[in-house]
Design a protein around this motif. Structure first.
Motif, short mmCIF file in Angstrom:
data_model
loop_
_atom_site.label_atom_id
_atom_site.label_comp_id
_atom_site.label_asym_id
_atom_site.label_seq_id
_atom_site.Cartn_x
_atom_site.Cartn_y
_atom_site.Cartn_z
N GLN A 27 0.83 -1.21 0.00
CA GLN A 27 0.00 0.00 0.00
C GLN A 27 0.87 1.26 0.00
OE1 GLN A 27 -3.56 0.32 0.34
NE2 GLN A 27 -3.06 2.48 -0.06
N GLY A 28 0.55 2.21 -0.87
CA GLY A 28 1.17 3.53 -0.82
C GLY A 28 2.61 3.56 -1.30
N GLN A 29 3.15 2.43 -1.71
CA GLN A 29 4.53 2.44 -2.15
C GLN A 29 4.62 2.46 -3.67
OE1 GLN A 29 7.34 -0.19 -0.61
NE2 GLN A 29 7.06 0.48 1.50
N CYS A 30 5.84 2.64 -4.17
CA CYS A 30 6.07 2.57 -5.61
C CYS A 30 7.04 1.46 -5.90
CB CYS A 30 6.62 3.89 -6.13
SG CYS A 30 7.15 3.79 -7.83
N VAL A 31 6.59 0.47 -6.65
CA VAL A 31 7.43 -0.66 -6.98
C VAL A 31 7.74 -0.63 -8.46
CG1 VAL A 31 7.53 -3.17 -7.13
CG2 VAL A 31 6.51 -2.08 -5.13
N THR A 32 8.98 -0.94 -8.82
CA THR A 32 9.32 -0.94 -10.23
C THR A 32 9.76 -2.33 -10.68
OG1 THR A 32 10.76 -0.03 -11.92
CG2 THR A 32 11.67 -0.20 -9.72
N LEU A 33 9.43 -2.63 -11.93
CA LEU A 33 9.73 -3.93 -12.50
C LEU A 33 10.68 -3.70 -13.66
CD1 LEU A 33 8.99 -6.93 -12.35
CD2 LEU A 33 7.01 -6.44 -13.77
N LEU A 34 11.94 -4.17 -13.49
CA LEU A 34 12.94 -3.94 -14.53
C LEU A 34 13.19 -5.23 -15.28
CD1 LEU A 34 15.39 -2.04 -12.19
CD2 LEU A 34 13.66 -1.05 -13.69
N GLY A 35 13.89 -5.11 -16.41
CA GLY A 35 14.22 -6.34 -17.11
C GLY A 35 14.44 -6.11 -18.57
N ALA A 36 15.14 -7.05 -19.17
CA ALA A 36 15.50 -6.93 -20.58
C ALA A 36 14.26 -7.05 -21.45
CB ALA A 36 16.47 -8.05 -20.94
N ASN A 37 14.44 -6.81 -22.72
CA ASN A 37 13.33 -6.99 -23.65
C ASN A 37 12.90 -8.43 -23.66
OD1 ASN A 37 15.02 -4.69 -25.58
ND2 ASN A 37 13.04 -4.36 -24.66
N GLY A 209 12.31 -2.73 -5.95
CA GLY A 209 12.39 -3.09 -7.35
C GLY A 209 12.57 -4.58 -7.57
N TYR A 210 12.05 -5.04 -8.69
CA TYR A 210 12.26 -6.43 -9.11
C TYR A 210 12.94 -6.41 -10.46
CZ TYR A 210 8.77 -7.68 -5.58
OH TYR A 210 8.08 -7.85 -4.43
N VAL A 211 13.84 -7.37 -10.70
CA VAL A 211 14.46 -7.49 -12.01
C VAL A 211 14.07 -8.82 -12.63
CG1 VAL A 211 16.63 -7.51 -13.28
CG2 VAL A 211 16.40 -6.11 -11.23
N MET A 212 13.50 -8.75 -13.83
CA MET A 212 13.07 -9.98 -14.52
C MET A 212 14.04 -10.34 -15.61
SD MET A 212 8.98 -9.70 -15.04
CE MET A 212 8.84 -11.39 -15.61
N GLU A 213 14.19 -11.64 -15.80
CA GLU A 213 14.96 -12.15 -16.94
C GLU A 213 14.20 -13.35 -17.47
OE1 GLU A 213 17.69 -11.75 -18.82
OE2 GLU A 213 17.91 -9.72 -18.01
N SER A 214 13.88 -13.31 -18.76
CA SER A 214 13.19 -14.42 -19.43
C SER A 214 12.17 -15.10 -18.52
CB SER A 214 14.21 -15.45 -19.94
OG SER A 214 14.96 -15.93 -18.85
N GLY A 215 11.23 -14.30 -18.06
CA GLY A 215 10.07 -14.86 -17.38
C GLY A 215 10.25 -15.16 -15.91
N ARG A 216 11.44 -14.89 -15.37
CA ARG A 216 11.65 -15.17 -13.95
C ARG A 216 12.17 -13.91 -13.26
NH1 ARG A 216 13.19 -19.81 -16.10
NH2 ARG A 216 12.04 -21.70 -15.52
N ILE A 217 11.95 -13.85 -11.95
CA ILE A 217 12.55 -12.75 -11.20
C ILE A 217 13.92 -13.21 -10.73
CG2 ILE A 217 12.46 -11.48 -9.05
CD1 ILE A 217 9.54 -11.10 -9.45
N VAL A 218 14.95 -12.47 -11.15
CA VAL A 218 16.30 -12.92 -10.84
C VAL A 218 16.91 -12.09 -9.72
CG1 VAL A 218 16.78 -13.81 -13.11
CG2 VAL A 218 17.14 -11.39 -12.64
N LEU A 219 16.28 -10.99 -9.40
CA LEU A 219 16.88 -10.10 -8.41
C LEU A 219 15.80 -9.18 -7.89
CD1 LEU A 219 19.71 -9.29 -7.26
CD2 LEU A 219 19.75 -7.52 -9.03
N GLU A 220 15.84 -8.93 -6.57
CA GLU A 220 14.88 -7.97 -6.03
C GLU A 220 15.47 -7.31 -4.80
OE1 GLU A 220 11.55 -9.56 -3.48
OE2 GLU A 220 12.02 -11.35 -4.65
#
Ligand SMILES: Nc1ncnc2c1ncn2[C@@H]1O[C@H](COP(=O)(O)OP(=O)(O)OP(=O)(O)O)[C@@H](O)[C@H]1O
Ligand SMILES: Nc1ncnc2c1ncn2[C@@H]1O[C@H](COP(=O)(O)OP(=O)(O)OP(=O)(O)O)[C@@H](O)[C@H]1O
Ligand SMILES: [Mg+2]
Ligand SMILES: [Mg+2]
Lengths: 262, 350, 382, 265, 294
Positions: A27-37, A209-220
């Motif tokens: 609630q009330g936070q800002c989350v970002t989702l990063l990752g390659a194309n 933040g979360y970092v996605m790679e090919s359909g998985r979260i690899v780092l957060e």
């Protein structure tokens, strides 16, 4: 507020685009989702708002809950009614309608009076739009369109807004303007889930933040922590280990390190 | 697509339609079976096959024009009519041999088609689709109102059977073979076009004609070309039709026929040659089985009365189309491709 | 007992669906009667099987070979245009005669035919009417307005023929104008008032019932309800009357064709139909479509009788039936007055000599026969 | 590389003079002139709605400028259709995605080869000998590009189902397949993360090295622009407000005000 | 001269009838982006509803008509339920093609329910025409025309000015975007078909009043097509102008040219006008211009 746990998304019965991701947007936070194309960011958002159904995709496993209620595979209309709006990739304005009409449509829920109030509110928040009222949305410039779609999303008084690549193709000043808007939205208590390629600004704004790679979260992790993560620095911020920017001219003679160890 | 493990080793192989030996053999057997059909199958199915082959040629054209090049065309029956009339006139009035009259019919139809191809340059989407209905109207009007001498007006035109080296294609089997050979040539050509440079620029124009222009594709020419090819196929089909019935009148080429043609490419799947053939087969089968079911039903349950039974048949037909669209809106071919895709990945689930 | 099949081509879902029931009903009725009263003694049974071809050439063409193989029929019964269009070219090889209850068309006017229309062409029938009506009205030539349509080439053929007849016989009639309508005309008031201003005293509507209704309404709204229409069998007074609400609305109009008029008057045809309905449970109404059915089937069975009498019940072929049709005249009483004397020749698919038509009308709300066997003058090919 | 060996005046490949373009009230381009020298990379920057894409569209013949002159090589291409311009060796990539989403990657690139293919309709119909041979030949050319762009894995994937970034890569590949005399790129790096931008930058550098063709690049990422460009032209409200080397531009007050903002550099 | 006036006026009125029928197309298009090929069949169905309530059941007009409209509306809703509900999110194209299936299907339904006979259609408007000097105007056409004008402007206001109308317009712009805003595409489509069926019934009422009805009555759908395209598929008020244009030209053509040609050239004119107009303005007189940004 929003929770995904190991969600899988399958396109046209064969392409597994998202392979079980777990994430939460408090609630009330800002989350970002990063990752390659092609990492599956947009897909993830579409899965939450369940717009994938229009692309012959579906959530095959896992669950998505909004404020405790399960919205997995719910009707997109319901999702919005619950207060979650999805601003899609690529500034999808209603091209033949005027700016004002776009906004009015955005506020199609609730009574006419409320709509009117919200309209004024949006105009006061986003001064530019007021000036463009009667312009045909399809002919606006990129930045104006981006502001418009965000404003349109606000018209439905959402609790949570998901925005897919807000800075896509925006000029530096425009990026600042858009993120300025986002940050004071955040300040006014709106929860945000942002997919970004422009990692620097995204991490500026985001709490987590979360970092996605090919359909998985690899780092957060908390954005501060991510910013200092080596790989993120190299691949997303384009900084050398010493911390100053690499020159794009050096790319040719540069060999990629093996990535995401551990 | 090949099963897992089989990979193309050369571009030529990667591009070719028939990859494995089994595929080649199946195809061969199928063709043999088609030629043997009149020997074992009963007359009815030969007749149905004949009309299927003719329809297939016409619908193939529609598939190239609409499915591949994206120029929706609801006037295909009119193009077919133009072909049929040209062939009939050339054969019966100028006494051309059929191997001249038939292609000529195709050419005339193609010319008629190009007119709409040029319109397609400015008119797009639904607007184009609906303007092609005008083809239907104009065809009807002109045939009826041009001097009787030219196109026979309301009288229609009667024809002699096609003849080659003294052999008359008159018997049911004879006509069947004529249609089979011509259809196979046209189908092969269809695959050829779809897989070569032209098929590609058709698809390019369908997907994004602005970008195509900037790839150096002359959009005007390409659209006109699409209509030309589509109408040519329609014309050839029309010519075959003329030699099949040997009497052409306008009410053999009406809007409702065009609509059925569209229905066929939908059921089969847009943009795929094979899909078009499947569509023709499925729909014509449905029609035939239903028309032959009718009399049986009436004999079994006489009190129903013919009108009710046959009316009900229309509901079935409409239902079939709608049903297909609801449960496989992208057509049977799409379902098939997905099947192949997962088969390729087998044993992995996705 | 030798059994022979007849192929019935029907149109239950196309433009003539509305008249289909009576046609097929009466066709079947005749067979039931004939098998029972004539066939039995001759040792022959006739069976009919109907197929729906939607009045669509493509359907007929693809159905026919199957029908032929399945039934090996000695005759086929059709409706008109599409059936003969699809089959006329191949019947000579199939050696099966096709009989139609409709009137003939100009475009079918060719020699050595395997198609047989029970009636002469529509223009013939119209000619018969105009000759009679012109005498009735006095000496001046009639002024005729024509409502037609281009939705079907058949309609075009009809008005072309009538125009030709008018050109050859200016003393009988003059056509003031031919008006084209759609299958379901919108308001015709304008067009009709134009016809009237051009002096039309009778209006011919040979296309479809909807047009009859529209024309009639136009006349009524112009206050000219007294102007008579002349209609044919497929859009006859009864059906048009029903479509208008009640028969009165067709008061004073005429219908004309070379078959008995299905009025309540005690005609032999009427008696025959009653017999079919009471004794043979025929499912149909006594209407002009029914007459077409009766006509085709009666001609067929009479021809079959001839053949059987000549060569016995065994081995009757389509060729025999055709020969019988072409050689033997069928006097009116042999068809219970359903048809006038019919004599086919080798020059046309329809009778061309000794033609006569019957004329019906509505008088004081009653549907009645007004003229029987009005002679048909010579009509030139068009 | 604008200072060519021998310092003789740079040869001009593409030049636009005094372009004027209006849409109703809006003036998208107002007396804009640019020259593209042989073997240089000219970057065009400017705020959103400045008219960069409009300029690209004029150059590639999609928009017809009200006034002004465009020359490709020695002859004028003003008023030519897009396909004629393309035929004269101008290729471009698009802002957003304008690829043929119904086709696979291979087919998209093969469309790029269209200009160089000769088979006529009849030959395609028969699809024997020449047609097939030509197909294979060009397929080889295309495979090279695929390898170069490192998209082997998605060769047969329908492009419609690719993520944004990959589409842009296919878009570039398609333009390269035309092997053009000059290449226009409208925001090729939009929607890519730094890593992918680095890759793309590498591709661009490679292209320049291998093909030695001039490139006009519209891009918002200053880092990329400053590093790759030999010269930069700045548009604002349809006017060209500055032109020069990255150094000059970076310090140009007008540019800072209109575009970069004080923060970035 | 008087003739000319007559043709002019009645041509205009016929044109307005076309416009009314075309409104069926446009409303469905404007609220769902689906072009309905089965429009003529909807008209026939609506017509039979009126026939059924008024003639068959013998209800007085003031009850029969409302009942007919309601049942038509229900029919429209059923169509959405059965066919389009499942197709939400599928390509527009397949939806359009479903209407082609509908075309064949409804024909069957009508044949089964009401039989193929030509039926008498109730006299909704008095038959005797209005007569001003030598000019006479059929009442059904006149009242129908006025009704059409009212509805035309009414709907145009609804779709362009009201929030509900704009919301549906959004659906016509892009289903996915509309959904992302929480607009129920499905509801919009349902509304489209309900409204479409009602308008069709209205059209049938005007077109067939005091005449007759059967399957063939569906041809009016084809006749109305050019009007819809001439106006542009998004424009409702524009239909009125387009209708009048087509009606007048067709009227004059069939009055003055048919006799010369000896054929029904009047009936092809609308299509020729349509073709020419579209060549000049590819999206009709008032349709949305296609926005191409590259
Ligand atoms: N409609 C679709 N059908 C099939 N596969 C799809 C579809 N859309 C996306 N995919 C696949 O899903 C994967 C993730 O796509 P997605 O658009 O989510 O990537 P992304 O992270 O948003 O990339 P980008 O940053 O370029 O937008 C890609 O590999 C793509 O091939
Ligand atoms: N087809 C068109 N019709 C009307 N106006 C247009 C059209 N194309 C561009 N414009 C207008 O011209 C101006 C320039 O647009 P353009 O797309 O060239 O800007 P840009 O520099 O490419 O912006 P961005 O960086 O967002 O791509 C804008 O105000 C835009 O609204
Ligand atoms: Mg994305
Ligand atoms: Mg741009």
């Amino acid at each position: 507020m929003l929770e995904l746990n190991n969600v899988e998304v399958l396109y046209s019965d064969v392409i597994l685009a998202v392979k079980g991701i777990t994430a939460r947007v408090p609630q009330g936070q800002c989350v970002t989702l990063l990752g390659a194309n092609g990492a599956g960011k947009s897909t993830t958002l579409k899965a939450i708002s369940n717009l994938i159904r229009t692309e012959d995709g579906r959530v095959t496993a896992g669950s998505i809950t909004l404020d405790g209620t399960n919205i997995t595979g719910a009707n997109p209309v319901e999702v919005v009614r619950q207060g979650l709006v999805h601003v899609m990739e690529g500034r999808k304005v209603l091209r033949h309608m005027t700016v004002e009409q776009n906004l009015v449509v955005g506020g199609h829920m609730g009574s006419g009076r409320e709509a009117k109030e919200r309209l004024d509110e949006v105009y006061s928040r986003i001064k530019r739009l007021a000036a463009l009222r009667d312009r045909t949305a399809g002919y606006l410039s990129g930045g104006e369109q981006q502001l418009l779609v965000i404003g349109r999303a606000l018209m439905s008084q959402p609790k949570l807004v998901m925005i897919d690549e807000p800075s896509l193709g925006l000029a530096p000043l425009m990026v600042e303007e858009v993120y300025g808007l986002l940050s004071d939205l955040k300040a006014s208590g709106l929860t945000l889930l942002i997919v970004e390629q422009n990692t620097r600004v995204a991490l500026e704004l985001a709490d987590y933040g979360y970092v996605m790679e090919s359909g998985r979260i690899v780092l957060e992790g908390p954005s501060g922590q991510l910013k200092s993560n080596e790989d993120v620095r190299e691949f997303y911020l384009g900084l050398t280990v010493e911390g100053e920017r690499k020159s794009f001219r050096d790319m040719k003679h540069y060999r990629r390190r093996k990535r995401w160890l551990g | 697509m090949d099963p897992a493990g089989i990979f193309s080793t050369s571009y030529r192989q990667d591009q070719s339609l028939i990859r494995t030996r089994n595929q080649a053999i199946t195809l061969l057997l199928f063709i043999v079976a088609l030629f043997a059909l009149p020997m074992f199958a009963e007359v009815r199915s030969v007749a149905v096959m004949t009309s299927m082959l003719i329809t297939a040629v016409v619908v193939l054209g529609l598939q190239i024009n609409t499915g591949l090049a994206g120029q929706v065309n609801i006037g295909q029956a009119a193009f077919m009519g133009v072909g049929a009339y040209s062939t009939a006139v050339l054969a019966s009035k100028l006494h051309l041999p059929f191997w001249l009259a038939l292609p000529a019919g195709g050419v005339f139809a193609a010319l008629f088609g190009v007119i709409f191809g040029l319109a397609a340059v400015r008119i797009k989407g639904f607007y184009l689709a609906l303007t092609t209905i005008a083809a239907q109207i104009l065809f009807h009007f002109f045939v009826l109102n041009l001097p009787q001498k030219w196109l026979g007006g309301s009288n229609g035109i009667t024809m002699q059977p096609a003849e080659l080296f003294g052999f008359k294609f008159e018997s049911d089997a004879g006509v069947y073979y004529l249609c089979l050979v011509v259809a196979m040539i046209m189908i092969a050509g269809g695959y050829g076009i779809a897989r070569s440079r032209h098929g590609r620029i058709f698809a390019a124009v369908r997907d994004d004609d602005v970008a195509s222009g900037m790839m150096g594709i002359n959009v005007v020419r390409t659209k006109a070309l699409a209509f030309l090819v589509g109408a040519f196929y329609a014309g050839i089909g029309g010519g075959l039709w003329a030699y099949y019935v040997r009497f052409v009148t306008i009410d053999q080429f009406t809007l409702i026929h065009s609509i059925w043609f569209i229905a066929m490419i939908i059921v089969g799947g847009m943009g795929s040659i094979t899909g078009a053939l499947i569509g023709v087969f499925v729909i014509r089968m449905a029609q035939e089985s239903i028309t032959s079911m009718g009399p049986v039903l009436i004999e079994r349950i006489p009190f129903l009365g013919g009108d009710l039974v046959f009316a009900a048949m229309n509901i079935f037909l409409g239902g079939i189309i709608a049903g297909f669209l609801i449960f496989e809106p992208r057509g049977l071919m799409h379902r098939w491709n997905i099947a192949k895709r997962s088969y390729r990945m087998w044993p992995y689930p996705y | 007992q030798a059994t022979y099949n007849i192929a019935g081509i029907a149109d239950f879902t196309g433009p003539f669906a509305d008249v289909m029931k009576d046609i097929t009903g009466c066709r079947r009725g005749v067979l039931d009667w004939w098998n029972d009263e004539v066939g039995k003694s001759l040792g022959v049974t006739l069976k009919v099987k109907e197929h729906d071809a939607r009045y669509d050439v493509a359907q007929v063409a693809s159905l026919w070979p199957g029908i032929k193989a399945e039934l090996n029929p000695i005759a086929a019964w059709g409706l008109g245009g599409p059936d003969s269009n699809a089959l006329q070219q191949r019947l000579p090889n199939d050696k099966i005669p096709l009989l139609l209850g409709t009137a003939g068309y100009g475009f079918a006017w060719k020699g050595d035919s395997w198609v047989f229309n029970a009636r002469a062409t529509y223009p013939h029938e119209a000619a018969g009417f105009y000759t009679w009506y012109q005498k009735k009205m006095g000496s001046a030539p009639l002024k005729v307005g024509v409502i037609s349509s281009e939705v079907s080439p058949a309609y075009v053929d009809i008005h072309k023929g009538v125009e030709r007849f008018a050109k050859d016989n200016p003393q009988v009639l003059e056509i003031v104008e031919t008006i084209y309508t759609e299958a379901q005309p919108t308001d015709l008031t304008q067009q009709v008032s134009r016809l009237l201003r051009k002096g039309a005293t009778v209006i011919q509507v040979f296309n479809n019932t909807a047009s009859v209704v529209a024309t009639r309404r136009a006349l009524q709204s112009l206050g000219k309800g007294n102007i008579p229409l002349v209609v044919s069998a497929h859009n006859g007074l009864l059906s048009s009357g029903k479509a208008l609400g009640d028969l009165n609305q067709m008061e004073g109009s005429y219908e004309v064709y070379g078959m008995a008029i299905p009025t309540d008057d005690p005609t032999t045809a009427r008696a025959f139909f009653e017999k079919l309905r009471t004794q043979y449970k025929t499912q149909a109404n006594f209407t002009s479509p029914c007459m077409m059915g009766l006509a085709t089937s009666l001609l067929t069975v009479r021809a079959v009788e001839q053949v059987v009498k000549a060569k016995g019940p065994a081995g009757v072929t389509g060729a025999d039936v055709r020969a019988a049709l072409q050689t033997n005249a069928v006097p009116s009483e042999r068809t219970f007055g359903v048809l006038p004397n019919v004599k086919f020749s080798n020059e046309a698919p329809f009778p061309t000599s000794g033609l006569a038509v019957n004329i019906g009308t509505i008088e004081k709300g009653k549907y009645k026969l007004i003229e029987q066997n009005a002679p048909v003058p010579n009509v030139n090919k068009w | 590389m604008s200072d060519l060996p021998g310092g003789k005046p740079p040869q001009i490949v593409l030049s636009a003079n005094h372009l004027l373009l209006q849409f109703g009230g809006i003036v998208a381009l107002n007396d804009v002139s640019i020259d593209v020298h042989a073997d240089e990379l000219l970057a065009v920057i400017g705020p959103n709605g400045a008219g960069k894409s409009s300029l690209m569209n004029c150059l590639s013949g999609f928009y017809r400028p009200k006034a002004g002159e465009i020359r490709l090589g020695e002859h004028s291409i003003r008023g030519m259709g897009t396909h004629e311009v393309a035929a004269r060796g101008l290729a471009r990539t698009f802002q957003g995605t304008h690829i043929f989403s119904g086709m696979t990657v291979i087919e998209n690139l093969m469309v790029g080869r269209h200009l160089h293919m000769r088979t006529n309709l009849i030959q395609s119909f028969c699809h024997f000998g020449p047609a097939v041979r030509e197909e294979v030949a060009h397929r080889e050319a295309v495979e090279e590009i695929i390898e170069f762009l490192e998209i082997e894995s998605i060769r047969h994937v329908p492009v419609g189902s690719l993520g944004y970034g990959l589409r842009k890569r296919v878009d570039l590949g398609r333009a390269l397949a035309q092997d053009p005399k000059i290449l226009l790129m409208d925001e090729p790096m939009a929607g890519m993360n730094t890593e992918e931008k680095e890759d793309l930058a590498r591709f661009i550098l490679d292209v320049r090295e291998a093909k030695r063709i001039p490139i006009v690049l519209v891009e918002h990422d200053m880092g990329v622009v400053m590093d790759l460009a030999d010269r930069i032209a700045v548009l604002d409200f349809g006017k060209k407000i500055a032109e020069g080397t990255p150094k000059e531009i970076q310090s140009d007050p007008a540019v800072l005000k209109a575009y970069l903002g004080e923060g970035v550099a | 001269m008087i003739d000319f006036l007559n043709y002019l006026i009645n041509g205009a009125l016929t044109g307005l009838l076309y416009a009314l029928i075309a409104m069926g197309f446009v409303v469905i298009y404007r609220a769902s982006k689906v072009f309905n090929f089965a429009q003529g069949e909807l008209v026939v169905f609506g017509g039979y509803m009126v026939w059924w309530t008024v003639i068959q059941m013998g209800l007085p007009l003031w009850i029969g008509l409302p009942v007919a409209f309601v049942s038509a509306a229900i029919f429209g809703l059923m169509i959405e339920r059965i066919f389009f509900a499942r197709l939400v999110g599928e390509s527009i194209f397949s939806m359009v093609m479903v209407t082609i299936g509908l075309l064949i299907l409804i024909r069957g339904v009508v044949l089964v329910l009401f039989g193929p006979q030509v039926r008498a259609f109730p006299m909704v408007f008095p038959i005797e025409p209005l007569i001003f000097g030598d000019i006479l105007i059929s009442r059904s056409m006149l009242y129908g025309g006025l009704l059409t004008i009212a509805i035309g402007f009414g709907l145009s206001w609804f779709f362009n000015k009201t929030r509900a109308g704009l919301t549906m317009t959004a659906v016509a712009e892009d289903h996915q975007v509309a959904m992302s805003m929480g607009i129920s595409v499905q509801r919009s489509i349902a509304f489209a078909w309900i409204l479409g069926s009602i308008l069709s019934t209205l059209g049938a009422m005007v077109h067939l009043s005091g005449r007759s009805i059967n399957m063939l009555s569906s041809d009016i759908g084809l006749a109305a097509l050019p009007v819809a395209l001439l106006a542009g598929l998004e424009s409702l008020a524009g239909l009125l102008l387009a209708g009048v244009l087509v009606g007048v030209i067709q009227g004059l053509a069939s009055a003055y040219l048919d006799p010369l040609v000896g054929g029904a050239i009047g009936s092809v004119f609308p299509f020729i006008i349509m073709l020419l107009m579209l060549l000049i303005r590819p999206t009709g007189m008032f349709g949305w211009k296609t926005i191409e940004r590259v």
